[in-house]
Design an enzyme around this catalytic site. Structure first.
Site, PDB file in Angstrom:
ATOM      1  N   ASP A 284       8.744  -3.566  -3.709  1.00  0.00           N
ATOM      2  CA  ASP A 284       7.447  -4.109  -4.100  1.00  0.00           C
ATOM      3  C   ASP A 284       7.232  -4.055  -5.613  1.00  0.00           C
ATOM      4  OD1 ASP A 284       7.095  -4.245  -1.392  1.00  0.00           O
ATOM      5  OD2 ASP A 284       5.148  -3.228  -1.369  1.00  0.00           O
ATOM      6  N   ASP A 285       6.260  -4.871  -6.055  1.00  0.00           N
ATOM      7  CA  ASP A 285       5.650  -4.823  -7.390  1.00  0.00           C
ATOM      8  C   ASP A 285       6.515  -5.381  -8.525  1.00  0.00           C
ATOM      9  OD1 ASP A 285       3.677  -3.611  -5.963  1.00  0.00           O
ATOM     10  OD2 ASP A 285       3.811  -1.665  -6.960  1.00  0.00           O
TER      11      ASP A 285
ATOM     12  N   HIS B 132       3.309 -10.725  -3.137  1.00  0.00           N
ATOM     13  CA  HIS B 132       2.575  -9.459  -3.028  1.00  0.00           C
ATOM     14  C   HIS B 132       1.268  -9.511  -3.828  1.00  0.00           C
ATOM     15  CE1 HIS B 132       2.293  -5.314  -1.912  1.00  0.00           C
ATOM     16  NE2 HIS B 132       2.582  -4.793  -3.103  1.00  0.00           N
TER      17      HIS B 132
ATOM     18  N   HIS C 101      -1.988  -7.018  -7.701  1.00  0.00           N
ATOM     19  CA  HIS C 101      -2.047  -5.848  -6.824  1.00  0.00           C
ATOM     20  C   HIS C 101      -3.471  -5.382  -6.544  1.00  0.00           C
ATOM     21  CE1 HIS C 101      -0.583  -2.192  -4.806  1.00  0.00           C
ATOM     22  NE2 HIS C 101       0.617  -2.775  -4.804  1.00  0.00           N
TER      23      HIS C 101
ATOM     24  N   TYR D 126      -1.206  -2.439  -0.926  1.00  0.00           N
ATOM     25  CA  TYR D 126      -1.653  -1.220  -0.243  1.00  0.00           C
ATOM     26  C   TYR D 126      -1.568  -1.342   1.276  1.00  0.00           C
ATOM     27  CZ  TYR D 126      -3.771  -0.756  -4.875  1.00  0.00           C
ATOM     28  OH  TYR D 126      -3.989  -0.729  -6.240  1.00  0.00           O
TER      29      TYR D 126
ATOM     30  N   HIS E  97       9.903   0.485  -4.447  1.00  0.00           N
ATOM     31  CA  HIS E  97       9.384  -0.286  -5.575  1.00  0.00           C
ATOM     32  C   HIS E  97      10.468  -0.383  -6.647  1.00  0.00           C
ATOM     33  CE1 HIS E  97       5.929   1.465  -3.506  1.00  0.00           C
ATOM     34  NE2 HIS E  97       5.216   0.437  -3.935  1.00  0.00           N
TER      35      HIS E  97
END
Length: 374
Positions: free
Chosen positions: A166-167, A217, A221, A259, A309
């Site tokens: 992720d991210d 995503h 965020h 999240y 991540h």
């Protein structure tokens, strides 16, 4: 020499020079005319052939044959060529366009929606006639086809794991892609639009080349469950546009909400499959390579979706530790899409998937359809 004689010679040679140049020009013009005439004749002949071949093909009886079973589990059928189908190679034979490989049964038909045996090897074509590769659900069962489309019945679907990051992308993602490539592994990247702006150009084309899945995503965020439908739509749309710059005009194929916070209505609005996870490495908290690696190896089982991540060097270092260990134990690292197909699930838009372990399947907790806590 007499002056008069000298002048006569000059005059005589001048005329010879002029006549010689005129003859040269005449020959050049004649040659150009002949070439032009031949070229035009060839062009007219080619046009005549093209039109007449088209007319002949129209008059050919198209031998359409229905697939044995509508779900694609039987023998392939034959369909008349569509608008984007052009036979460029020998028939019967393989043809290729921007969507993939397909097989022309003759000059006007191709195989669709079913199995076909060619030179002793089994292939399968989808409802649009394109050759299937990797894990594919056919008639509620999963089948594996290698990169050349050949069916491999020996492949075990119980030893598959999906690594998800992720991210990113980030300055560390290229290291991870090198590692995946050297280990012939795949992963799923759930990307933020804000980081795609910085690192997308150098990473997304490589992700695609390696067969990884591109995930959306959000842009920054935000908690989209709190932000609401309009904000969620805007963030996913913005990020898709950024990803598309480096993916032949296409956005992400899957979604992960920041999240893990979402509502079922928001998931439906994405019009794509959404993914949660069933192993959380907590890499963002520990930022320690050994702790992250232990979190993976101590919980591992076939069907896991592992959350990490790729914005931490420690996560990349941990991946370098556990990826060889997983492969040594017989696991294969695939995308979330391949994992779903291998376990017999056709992904549905708007549905969220949590994992594909035997326990998930037995408890009916693969998706959020029976879950009330979202």
């Amino acid at each position: 020499m007499n002056v008069k004689v000298f002048c006569k010679k000059i005059k005589k040679n001048s005329w010879k020079f002029i006549l010689k140049n005129c003859l040269t020009v005449t020959i050049c013009i004649g040659t150009m005319f002949v070439v032009y005439s031949v070229d035009k004749q060839f062009e007219r002949t080619s046009e005549w052939r093209r039109k007449n071949v088209a007319r002949m093909l129209v008059n050919v009886q198209v031998d359409v044959m229905e697939a044995e079973y509508s779900d694609g589990s039987g023998k392939a059928g034959k369909s008349a060529l569509g608008e984007n189908m052009e036979v460029e190679y020998d028939t019967p034979g393989w043809q290729l366009n921007e969507k993939g490989w397909w097989y022309a049964s003759d000059a006007v038909t191709y195989y669709v929606n079913g199995w076909l045996k060619l030179e002793g090897k089994q292939y399968h074509f989808d409802k649009n006639g394109y050759m299937d590769t990797f894990w594919t659900v056919i008639g509620e069962k999963s089948f594996y086809f290698d990169q050349n489309g050949v069916y491999d019945p020996t492949m075990d679907s119980s030893m598959l794991i999906a690594l998800t990051y992720d991210d990113g992308p980030s300055t560390y993602t290229s290291q991870l892609l090198d590692m995946l490539q050297s280990n012939k592994a795949k992963a799923t990247f759930m990307m933020l639009g804000s980081t795609v702006e910085k690192y997308g150009a150098e990473t997304i084309p490589r992700m695609v080349q390696l067969g990884c899945t591109l995930g959306n995503h959000s842009y920054d965020h935000s908690n989209l469950r709190k932000a609401g439908h309009a904000a969620a739509k805007k963030q996913f749309s913005q990020t898709d546009g950024l990803i598309a710059q480096y993916n032949n005009g296409m956005g992400a194929t899957v979604i992960r909400f920041p999240y893990g916070e979402y509502t079922k209505e928001e998931a439906v609005n994405t019009r794509r499959p959404c993914f949660f996870w069933n192993v959380d490495t907590m890499d963002w908290d520990s930022q320690d390579a050994n702790s992250i690696s232990n979190a993976v190896m101590s919980h591992i089982t076939g069907g896991n979706i592992i959350l990490m991540h790729d914005i931490y060097q420690e996560t990349i270092d941990a991946s370098n530790i556990f990826i060889p260990q997983l492969l040594a134990q017989g696991y294969r690292l695939v995308t979330v899409e391949d994992l779903a197909a291998a376990r017999g699930y056709k992904l549905e838009a708007g549905v969220t998937y949590f994992g594909f372990t035997d326990k998930n399947i037995a408890d009916n907790t693969v998706t959020d359809k029976k879950r009330n806590n979202v």
